[in-house]
Design a protein around this motif. Sequence first.
Motif, mmCIF file in Angstrom:
data_model
loop_
_atom_site.group_PDB
_atom_site.id
_atom_site.type_symbol
_atom_site.label_atom_id
_atom_site.label_comp_id
_atom_site.label_asym_id
_atom_site.label_seq_id
_atom_site.Cartn_x
_atom_site.Cartn_y
_atom_site.Cartn_z
ATOM 1 N N VAL A 14 0.854 -1.190 0.000
ATOM 2 C CA VAL A 14 0.000 0.000 0.000
ATOM 3 C C VAL A 14 0.890 1.240 0.000
ATOM 4 N N VAL A 15 0.754 2.045 -1.032
ATOM 5 C CA VAL A 15 1.566 3.247 -1.183
ATOM 6 C C VAL A 15 0.726 4.469 -0.836
ATOM 7 N N GLN A 50 9.992 -2.363 -4.020
ATOM 8 C CA GLN A 50 10.289 -2.474 -5.445
ATOM 9 C C GLN A 50 11.169 -3.688 -5.736
ATOM 10 N N ALA A 51 12.137 -3.935 -4.861
ATOM 11 C CA ALA A 51 13.013 -5.093 -5.044
ATOM 12 C C ALA A 51 12.215 -6.391 -4.932
ATOM 13 N N THR A 62 0.413 -3.881 -5.741
ATOM 14 C CA THR A 62 0.618 -2.512 -5.274
ATOM 15 C C THR A 62 -0.633 -1.691 -5.529
ATOM 16 N N ILE A 63 -1.108 -1.020 -4.494
ATOM 17 C CA ILE A 63 -2.237 -0.100 -4.650
ATOM 18 C C ILE A 63 -1.865 1.228 -4.000
ATOM 19 N N HIS A 147 7.474 7.400 -10.048
ATOM 20 C CA HIS A 147 7.074 6.022 -10.351
ATOM 21 C C HIS A 147 5.625 5.758 -9.949
ATOM 22 N N TYR A 148 5.236 6.290 -8.783
ATOM 23 C CA TYR A 148 3.891 6.038 -8.274
ATOM 24 C C TYR A 148 2.873 7.090 -8.719
ATOM 25 N N GLY A 149 3.324 8.113 -9.439
ATOM 26 C CA GLY A 149 2.392 9.090 -9.989
ATOM 27 C C GLY A 149 2.031 10.240 -9.074
ATOM 28 N N TYR A 150 2.961 10.664 -8.216
ATOM 29 C CA TYR A 150 2.720 11.809 -7.337
ATOM 30 C C TYR A 150 3.464 13.029 -7.887
#
Length: 220
Positions: A14-15, A50-51, A62-63, A147-150
């Motif tokens: 969870v990001v 990520q690894a 991943t959400i 990478h996560y779109g922030y």
Amino acid sequence: ELMELFPDMLFLNVVRDPRAQVASMNRAIIHDFDTFLNARTWVDAHRVAQALLERYPARVLTIRYEDFLARPEEILRRVCGFFGIAFLPQMLDVGHSAEARQISTLSALWASNCYAPIAANVDKFKEQLSLDEIEIIETLARDLMAHYGYAPMTAASAVAGCDAAARLRSDAGRRTAWGELEKGGFRDFVLRRVRADYLANLRIRLEQAAARGVEATDPA
């Protein structure tokens, strides 16, 4: 080692926007009382994620927390599908969960567990952090944020902080917080102390295990 012991283990990654996450961590007694240190912790955690994803792509979902707030049913259905469990509409109604209500009474730390997340709080970090703090976070987390779109709010070019000075600030803040908590709510103090001690011991054990692993593979 865990993946070898539990070959069917699945991970939900969870990001959350690092700026919002760090703003929350800055107020949590089990974390550091310093933006630089907490931002670095966020970065380290997601590098590990990520690894793990690169090594076991089929076993990690991943959400983004913000996506769950915007489209809760869609995201929860994805989570249920990933774990192979049936989606139930009542999963979205946290307020009617007897377990959530019970947990919320145990400590002020969990008081909000019986309420649904508030979507309007997504940008609350803008009120909780200074622009300088936001730039520190964006500088450290620049690549992962992309990478996560922030989207960044600053040039993300903050000068590297001093680890020793940050640690001193954090330790002083933590001592003050523990003292205030002990005076104001002894039950909460004990519950959080137990949790903090457990996490500290777990971290030591993991670091020791990692060190042994390095020694075992070191040809020297």
